[in-house]
Every structure is written in C-alpha cells, then in structure tokens.
Design a protein around this motif. Sequence first.
Motif, PDB file in Angstrom:
ATOM      1  N   ASP A 127       2.692 -26.509  16.082  1.00 43.75           N
ATOM      2  CA  ASP A 127       3.170 -27.895  15.967  1.00 43.75           C
ATOM      3  C   ASP A 127       2.944 -28.503  14.587  1.00 43.75           C
ATOM      4  N   ALA A 128       2.475 -27.721  13.622  1.00 39.59           N
ATOM      5  CA  ALA A 128       2.332 -28.245  12.259  1.00 39.59           C
ATOM      6  C   ALA A 128       3.710 -28.551  11.690  1.00 39.59           C
ATOM      7  N   GLN A 129       3.757 -29.565  10.828  1.00 46.62           N
ATOM      8  CA  GLN A 129       4.990 -29.958  10.153  1.00 46.62           C
ATOM      9  C   GLN A 129       4.725 -29.863   8.654  1.00 46.62           C
ATOM     10  N   ILE A 130       5.357 -28.887   8.012  1.00 49.11           N
ATOM     11  CA  ILE A 130       5.113 -28.595   6.600  1.00 49.11           C
ATOM     12  C   ILE A 130       6.356 -29.010   5.814  1.00 49.11           C
ATOM     13  N   GLY A 131       6.176 -29.848   4.793  1.00 52.13           N
ATOM     14  CA  GLY A 131       7.301 -30.341   4.008  1.00 52.13           C
ATOM     15  C   GLY A 131       7.872 -29.313   3.058  1.00 52.13           C
ATOM     16  N   ASP A 132       8.748 -29.763   2.163  1.00 52.92           N
ATOM     17  CA  ASP A 132       9.384 -28.899   1.178  1.00 52.92           C
ATOM     18  C   ASP A 132       8.448 -28.649  -0.005  1.00 52.92           C
ATOM     19  N   ARG A 133       8.598 -27.479  -0.598  1.00 54.04           N
ATOM     20  CA  ARG A 133       7.903 -27.111  -1.854  1.00 54.04           C
ATOM     21  C   ARG A 133       6.378 -27.144  -1.704  1.00 54.04           C
ATOM     22  N   VAL A 134       5.900 -26.963  -0.528  1.00 53.44           N
ATOM     23  CA  VAL A 134       4.452 -26.890  -0.279  1.00 53.44           C
ATOM     24  C   VAL A 134       3.947 -25.507  -0.699  1.00 53.44           C
ATOM     25  N   ILE A 135       2.724 -25.471  -1.219  1.00 51.19           N
ATOM     26  CA  ILE A 135       2.073 -24.203  -1.547  1.00 51.19           C
ATOM     27  C   ILE A 135       0.764 -24.116  -0.769  1.00 51.19           C
ATOM     28  N   LEU A 136       0.642 -23.079   0.041  1.00 52.25           N
ATOM     29  CA  LEU A 136      -0.609 -22.770   0.738  1.00 52.25           C
ATOM     30  C   LEU A 136      -1.165 -21.513   0.094  1.00 52.25           C
ATOM     31  N   VAL A 137      -2.286 -21.654  -0.596  1.00 56.67           N
ATOM     32  CA  VAL A 137      -2.856 -20.547  -1.361  1.00 56.67           C
ATOM     33  C   VAL A 137      -3.576 -19.590  -0.404  1.00 56.67           C
TER      34      VAL A 137
END
Length: 268
Positions: A127-137
Amino acid sequence: MSIHSTAQVHASAVVEPGAVIGEGCRIGPFSVVGAEVTLGARVELKSHVVVTGWTEVGEDTVIFPFATVGEVPQDLKYVGEHTRLIVGKRCRIREGATLNTGTEGGGGVTRVGDDVLIMTGAHVGHDAQIGDRVILVNDVAIAGHCVLGDDVIVGGLSGVHQWVRIGQGAIIGAVTMVTNDVIPYGLVQAPRGELDGLNLVGLKRRGVDRAGITALRAAYQTLAQEEGSFLDRARKLAEESDNPLVREIADFILSKSDRSFLTPKGGR
C-alpha cells in the motif's frame, strides 16, 4: 497469454497463461512472469526475475536479477485478498529488490511512479505510494502505507516507519530511521531521524531561484522559532505567504496525517 510478436522470451523463462507481454519486451533466463502480470512496451527482465501477482509494469522499465515484484504483502492481516501493484514507466529495479502488492485495509494498491530508481536490496511495502523520480538507495525499507512525494531521496540502510509521509523533494540521510512525517524539501539525518534543515542541494538542482530559496529559509525559521505550536506556525505560513513552495509545506503540515511531524531543532 498474450505475447507481442516483437517480444523476446528466453527458452528457460516461464510465462504463465494470462500474462500480457508488450511490444519489444525482453524476458531473460530463468525469469518467471505470473498469470496476472502486464508488462508494458520494452520492459526488460534480466535473468532470475520474478514478477507475479496482479502487477502492471510500465514501459521501458528494467528489472535486474533476483528482484521479486508483486508478491503478497508481509502483513499478518492479509488473508489473500485480490490486490495490485502498479509500477510506472522507465523505472530501474535493481538486484534483490522486493515490491509487494497492497492490502484491502490499505486501499488495495501499491503504486510506484515514473522514473524511480530502487537500488539493490530495497523494499517497498504494501500500500505504499511512491512518487515520480524517487531514489531508494541500497537496502532501504519502506514500510506499509507510506507516502513518498516526487523527487524524494532515501539514503542507504534507512527505514521509513509505516504510515509516514515524506514530502516532495525531501532527502533522508543514510542509516536513518524515520518515524514521523517529513516536510517537503526537508533534510533529515541522524540515526533516529532529526529534521536538520532544507534540502538546498536538491532545490538548486531543481532550478529554484535565489528568491524561492530565501523564502523557504524564512519559512523554516518560522516553523522553528515563532510562538505557538507547530501547527500554529504552519497556519501562519499558509495565511501570510504567497510563495508556492512555502504554501506547499504549510498545506502538507495542515493536511490529515496518521503521524506527528519531525520538527526543526529547537521547535516544539
């Protein structure tokens, strides 16, 4: 099963009946594509990739070896309800990353925006909502129900607690635990997550001019030092500022949340 005539599927890959494989897709050795998966045009699965569940992957996305995309939630309340994962266009999902579908109690959809980079070993919970151009290292863990705005960066080995919101353009330092909401354009660091200023580097890269950065700095000082509660200070910004970036911060603070906020050092 629908496999476009231009798609390339390695002989050792498994594509279950019902899957939709778009134009120009490439499915590498020993990869598995489930029956309810839709791959947009030119999606590439490197070797040993699993894409399963009711999952949609946007065009030009690349998924690297040993990533698992669309498996069921890691939530003991999940009892098999039919839920989704939607991944946007031009994403890069690196080795060993995991992305889960949603839950009925959380809205039923986990969503990842366009142009997102999810590095090795990172996790996107149900159910997470991740936007555009996000970086998860590398090895970042995003818990269930989190909301990350556009252009957020989360540093390596960091964790974001369930239901937390991180506003647009914020940056989280490495090895940080975030348990409260983060204002847009905020800079968070330290092991237990402290709001330590603004993401000035990100603002400059975005092209925000000197006047805009000055306005944001003044707004941050208002949130840190003015009289009244944190919400009172946000209301003051909403009433007095006509800068759209400042208003964005104020609106974020004043909107409904399941968490409290990380506040500036010295704030209350």
